[in-house]
Design a protein around this motif. Structure first.
Motif, mmCIF file in Angstrom:
data_model
loop_
_atom_site.group_PDB
_atom_site.id
_atom_site.type_symbol
_atom_site.label_atom_id
_atom_site.label_comp_id
_atom_site.label_asym_id
_atom_site.label_seq_id
_atom_site.Cartn_x
_atom_site.Cartn_y
_atom_site.Cartn_z
ATOM 1 N N ALA A 1 0.827 -1.207 0.000
ATOM 2 C CA ALA A 1 0.000 0.000 0.000
ATOM 3 C C ALA A 1 0.862 1.258 0.000
ATOM 4 O O ALA A 1 1.821 1.372 0.760
ATOM 5 N N GLY A 2 0.535 2.192 -0.885
ATOM 6 C CA GLY A 2 1.226 3.475 -0.951
ATOM 7 C C GLY A 2 2.603 3.437 -1.565
ATOM 8 O O GLY A 2 3.321 4.442 -1.531
ATOM 9 N N SER A 3 2.981 2.309 -2.173
ATOM 10 C CA SER A 3 4.366 2.175 -2.651
ATOM 11 C C SER A 3 4.576 2.635 -4.088
ATOM 12 O O SER A 3 5.704 2.877 -4.492
ATOM 13 N N THR A 4 3.511 2.750 -4.872
ATOM 14 C CA THR A 4 3.676 3.086 -6.281
ATOM 15 C C THR A 4 2.620 4.081 -6.736
ATOM 16 O O THR A 4 1.548 4.198 -6.146
ATOM 17 N N ASP A 5 2.939 4.783 -7.815
ATOM 18 C CA ASP A 5 2.003 5.717 -8.429
ATOM 19 C C ASP A 5 2.305 5.743 -9.926
ATOM 20 O O ASP A 5 3.324 6.295 -10.342
ATOM 21 N N GLU A 6 1.444 5.149 -10.717
ATOM 22 C CA GLU A 6 1.660 5.065 -12.158
ATOM 23 C C GLU A 6 0.414 5.562 -12.886
ATOM 24 O O GLU A 6 -0.617 4.872 -12.933
ATOM 25 N N LEU B 1 -4.484 2.044 -13.465
ATOM 26 C CA LEU B 1 -5.352 2.363 -12.337
ATOM 27 C C LEU B 1 -4.678 1.893 -11.055
ATOM 28 O O LEU B 1 -4.133 0.791 -10.997
ATOM 29 N N GLY B 2 -4.719 2.719 -10.032
ATOM 30 C CA GLY B 2 -4.186 2.350 -8.730
ATOM 31 C C GLY B 2 -5.244 2.557 -7.664
ATOM 32 O O GLY B 2 -5.846 3.630 -7.598
ATOM 33 N N PHE B 3 -5.498 1.537 -6.847
ATOM 34 C CA PHE B 3 -6.533 1.652 -5.825
ATOM 35 C C PHE B 3 -6.290 0.601 -4.750
ATOM 36 O O PHE B 3 -5.558 -0.374 -4.964
ATOM 37 N N PRO B 4 -6.918 0.769 -3.578
ATOM 38 C CA PRO B 4 -6.686 -0.183 -2.488
ATOM 39 C C PRO B 4 -7.262 -1.561 -2.793
ATOM 40 O O PRO B 4 -8.335 -1.685 -3.388
ATOM 41 N N LEU C 1 -2.306 -2.377 -8.827
ATOM 42 C CA LEU C 1 -2.042 -1.656 -10.076
ATOM 43 C C LEU C 1 -2.723 -2.461 -11.171
ATOM 44 O O LEU C 1 -2.388 -3.631 -11.391
ATOM 45 N N SER C 2 -3.678 -1.839 -11.848
ATOM 46 C CA SER C 2 -4.530 -2.593 -12.753
ATOM 47 C C SER C 2 -4.643 -1.905 -14.107
ATOM 48 O O SER C 2 -4.662 -0.679 -14.198
ATOM 49 N N GLY C 3 -4.723 -2.710 -15.153
ATOM 50 C CA GLY C 3 -4.925 -2.200 -16.499
ATOM 51 C C GLY C 3 -6.049 -2.944 -17.194
ATOM 52 O O GLY C 3 -6.186 -4.159 -17.046
ATOM 53 N N SER C 4 -6.872 -2.215 -17.934
ATOM 54 C CA SER C 4 -7.979 -2.817 -18.678
ATOM 55 C C SER C 4 -7.724 -2.698 -20.172
ATOM 56 O O SER C 4 -7.164 -1.702 -20.646
ATOM 57 N N MET C 5 -8.145 -3.721 -20.907
ATOM 58 C CA MET C 5 -7.966 -3.770 -22.362
ATOM 59 C C MET C 5 -9.326 -3.966 -23.019
ATOM 60 O O MET C 5 -10.130 -4.782 -22.564
#
Length: 265
Positions: free
Chosen positions: A84-89, A93-96, A105-109
């Motif tokens: 938690a709180g370690s990355t920001d990209e 998408l970044g969320f708890p 850290l999530s990506g949608s296609m």
């Protein structure tokens, strides 16, 4: 219309919005009316819970940093757990996570199974048959899977799909295989961006009907360099029972750990 909606949200007084709470935090108890309507006991603790993607990650078994999940259907979603709180990209998408101490850290296609459905409509051949013949298809064609724009990490609604490397020798099986490999490459692209942000994926847990294709899962493993485990498709009722049991166990473990810490044991 969306911008107008967002502007309207900005005008809402904060008093109309619920307070923030961790997914495992108790936010109340079941009222008598709700108990009568649901058949549950009045006073049953109510937890905040989480949104769909983080709950799906929990159901997939993503419980520690480095574990990643892949949901394949019409579209695709891939994500990896990080401290938690370690990355920001900003490209992802970044969320708890619903699990305390973790973020996702999530990506949608836009086009995973949708690409095969589109190709099926063009060729007049069922998706299962296309995937079966692609097992022996040549791998000398490249496909860029942006058939409806692309979400992460490209974030471009104007992006479009491309077949490259076609020749007079190219057949349907080779083009189908390129569709599958293109989907796998998009998954790998998202995970590569997550790695740049500090994530360290160690394995990929996959679910969805495309996971029934051995070729598809092999292409994903080859593109990402990760071991891929598929989660069997099962009845929704079983899914809910399993998810509820896992969640209850996590709550109990966290409360036990907190109690032991308070006692200094």
């Amino acid at each position: 219309a969306l911008l107008v909606f967002v502007d309207c949200l900005k005008e809402l007084p904060a008093t109309l919005l619920p307070g923030l709470a961790e997914a495992t935090e108790q936010v109340g108890t079941l009222t008598a009316d709700a108990a009568a309507a649901t058949g549950l006991a009045a006073g049953t603790p109510v937890r905040a819970g989480g949104e769909d993607t983080s709950c799906a990650a929990l159901a997939a078994g993503v419980l520690a940093a480095g574990e990643a999940y892949l949901s394949l259907g019409t579209a695709g979603v891939v994500g990896v757990a990080v401290p938690a709180g370690s990355t920001d990209e900003p490209r992802l998408l970044g969320f708890p996570h619903v699990r305390r101490g973790l973020d996702l850290l999530s990506g949608s296609m836009t086009s995973a199974g949708a690409a095969i459905t589109w190709w099926s409509s063009i060729t007049g051949v069922a998706p299962a048959e296309l995937l079966a013949e692609a097992e022996t298809g040549a791998d000398d064609v490249t496909f860029v899977p942006y058939l409806a724009g692309e979400l992460h990490p490209v974030n471009d609604p104007a992006a479009r799909g491309v077949f490259a490397g076609l020749s007079l020798a190219t057949d349907r099986a080779a083009m189908t295989r390129a569709l599958v490999a293109g989907s796998a490459a998009a998954i790998a692209h998202n995970l590569a961006v997550a790695r740049e942000a500090g994530a360290e994926p160690t394995r990929l847990l996959a679910t969805g009907r495309p996971t029934l294709s051995r070729l598809w899962m092999q292409e994903v493993a080859d593109a990402t360099g990760l071991p891929v485990g598929s989660i069997p498709l099962f009845d929704l009722g079983v899914y809910l029972v399993v998810l509820g049991s896992v969640t209850a166990i996590l709550f109990a473990l966290e409360e036990c750990v907190a109690s032991e810490a308070d006692r200094g044991d």
